[in-house]
Design an enzyme around this catalytic site. Sequence first.
Site, PDB file in Angstrom:
ATOM      1  N   HIS A   1      -6.413 -10.021   7.629  1.00 16.11           N
ATOM      2  CA  HIS A   1      -7.540  -9.721   6.962  1.00 16.11           C
ATOM      3  C   HIS A   1      -8.746 -10.210   7.120  1.00 16.11           C
ATOM      4  O   HIS A   1      -8.497 -11.662   7.641  1.00 16.11           O
ATOM      5  CB  HIS A   1      -7.297  -9.955   5.293  1.00 16.11           C
ATOM      6  CG  HIS A   1      -6.119  -9.426   4.922  1.00 16.11           C
ATOM      7  ND1 HIS A   1      -5.982  -8.386   4.182  1.00 16.11           N
ATOM      8  CD2 HIS A   1      -4.745  -9.656   4.984  1.00 16.11           C
ATOM      9  CE1 HIS A   1      -4.730  -7.830   3.820  1.00 16.11           C
ATOM     10  NE2 HIS A   1      -3.897  -8.753   4.335  1.00 16.11           N
TER      11      HIS A   1
ATOM     12  N   HIS B   1       0.885  -1.136   0.044  1.00 20.54           N
ATOM     13  CA  HIS B   1       0.017   0.017  -0.030  1.00 20.54           C
ATOM     14  C   HIS B   1       0.857   1.279   0.071  1.00 20.54           C
ATOM     15  O   HIS B   1       0.442   2.242  -0.211  1.00 20.54           O
ATOM     16  CB  HIS B   1      -0.854   0.063   1.186  1.00 20.54           C
ATOM     17  CG  HIS B   1      -1.940  -0.858   1.004  1.00 20.54           C
ATOM     18  ND1 HIS B   1      -3.362  -0.723   0.884  1.00 20.54           N
ATOM     19  CD2 HIS B   1      -2.031  -2.268   1.353  1.00 20.54           C
ATOM     20  CE1 HIS B   1      -4.011  -1.753   0.922  1.00 20.54           C
ATOM     21  NE2 HIS B   1      -3.083  -2.893   1.161  1.00 20.54           N
TER      22      HIS B   1
ATOM     23  N   ASP C   1     -11.831  -4.873   1.258  1.00 17.30           N
ATOM     24  CA  ASP C   1     -10.828  -5.562   1.232  1.00 17.30           C
ATOM     25  C   ASP C   1     -11.307  -7.266   0.843  1.00 17.30           C
ATOM     26  O   ASP C   1     -12.226  -7.597   1.439  1.00 17.30           O
ATOM     27  CB  ASP C   1      -9.941  -5.821   2.524  1.00 17.30           C
ATOM     28  CG  ASP C   1      -8.941  -6.908   2.552  1.00 17.30           C
ATOM     29  OD1 ASP C   1      -8.461  -7.256   1.441  1.00 17.30           O
ATOM     30  OD2 ASP C   1      -8.434  -6.903   3.905  1.00 17.30           O
TER      31      ASP C   1
END
Length: 554
Positions: free
Chosen positions: A367, A76, A194
């Site tokens: 995640h 990122h 995500d």
Amino acid sequence: MANSKLRVLPLGGLGEIGKNMTVVEYDGAIVIVDTGLRFPTAEQVGIDLVLPDFTYLRDRADDIEGIVITHGHEDHLGALPWILRELGTDIPVFGGPLTMAMARSKLDEHRLKDTDLTDVKAGETLELGPFDIELIHLTHSIPDMMAVAITTDVGTMLITGDYKFDQTPVDGKPADVSRLAELGREGLLLLCGDSTNADRPGFSPSESIAGPNLEALFARCEGRIIVTCFASNIHRVQQVVDAAATHGRKVVLVGRSMRKNINIGRMLGHIDVPDGMIVGPREASDFPDHKLVIVSTGSQGEPLSALRRMAHRDHPQVELHQGDTVVFAATPIPGNERAVNETIDRLYHIGCDVITARDAPIHASGHGYQEEIKLMLNLTKPKYVMPFHGDHKRIHLHGKLAEAVGIPAENVFKGENGLPLEIDGSGAAFGSRERAGMIYVDGVDIGDPTDVALRDRRMLSADGIFVVVATISEQDGSTVADPEVIFRGVPYSEDAESLLGDIRETVNSSLERAASEEIREIDLLQQTLHDDLGKFVYDRLRRRPMVLPVVVEV
């Protein structure tokens, strides 16, 4: 203004894991969210890093109001120096304090001093041209992870970045669920979420489970312990430090990025290390094996990482030996499995014990799983959904989860890099495709090696190269000196002299035939030599090395 469209253009992160980058446009202005990179695959020989193709932005640099970074992971943040160098260092950059500290460190390495990097805390808002931007605290495997809410006259969109709903995070700061719910009540136009773990049912385990399990694992180890994880996973390093302290071990940080990020984390109060606990790699030999924990980069098998070099016995400061225990406190990113497995195999060959997340619960994904993706959807209640951050399978599964919680199928947009989603008062639809792809970093330069160049590199790595220099008469094309033959990386039999002699004979006969056919053009002569030598070498060695004939006239 009513006719202005909100345009969301992903340049990276869709149809792949990594290099996340999104361009948000409204009323002629641009905000960029994230500037990530990814590491090359085994087929991308000689490539160091892979960046998003940001060609689309080169002619629009003056329209960029700013860059907002969700968090400090390489996928990122990592491309930021190259993008600023190409588009202009006067573009302001915003993010959390830890994220910006990591960004400053990167820009210092690239000697980019003029960029304005602004720390923004969760809950604070920015005005960038026609965009009102708010950063919202979420939990991930690194502190200062924040979703980006962008409001225009069309409505509010939310780019989640990487997140999970960890109820017991290591730093005691769970996600700002109440603010997400407020966005839902206010009416969220678009959710870009995500998708990384959209294929995993249930809820992800808390990061805090890793600590007690690491302590239990350390209690069983008699020799040195080498723990490898992402350099930016500060929470995991904190738990390794805590486990080492419990068992009276010193900690050695190995890998430049590991040392740098931990120093940044300590400076900002994200990691607490007792005084005197960290020792340098050169001091490690002063302590017995059972008093040491080495924390290293290389959990993804990266070619130049510290652990990979240790596994190949090529590290200048740490030499692994039998009795060491290597703990992989990370799981392979999809696509890195081969490199990780190769590293593990070499560690076993040295005599190390290897512990991975399959063997013990020492890793928790950063995640969210399927139930957390559903929770995000139910909290924010978006009108439209565009799954982000995942390969096509995971994007598809994220779309199915959105439909399962009541989002109409026609409002779920399963996109790809370069395909913009355009939204106005009349609805949402994909727009005209823009250029998107990959830019390669080869050394410190960026460019676009063609498929031919990558194919040549693969050929060189597999079968080597022959260089043949032939000297001929300018008058009649006859050979006037013995050909010179140079080869590198070519597997050959022990009888190398016989092979070289046969190659010289092949060159001479090829040149004699060309002279008898009155072939005089250098290009044609070199092509003839290339074909004849290529056939001979394949017949003899069953290999197809690169053949480079050079013809010199005298």
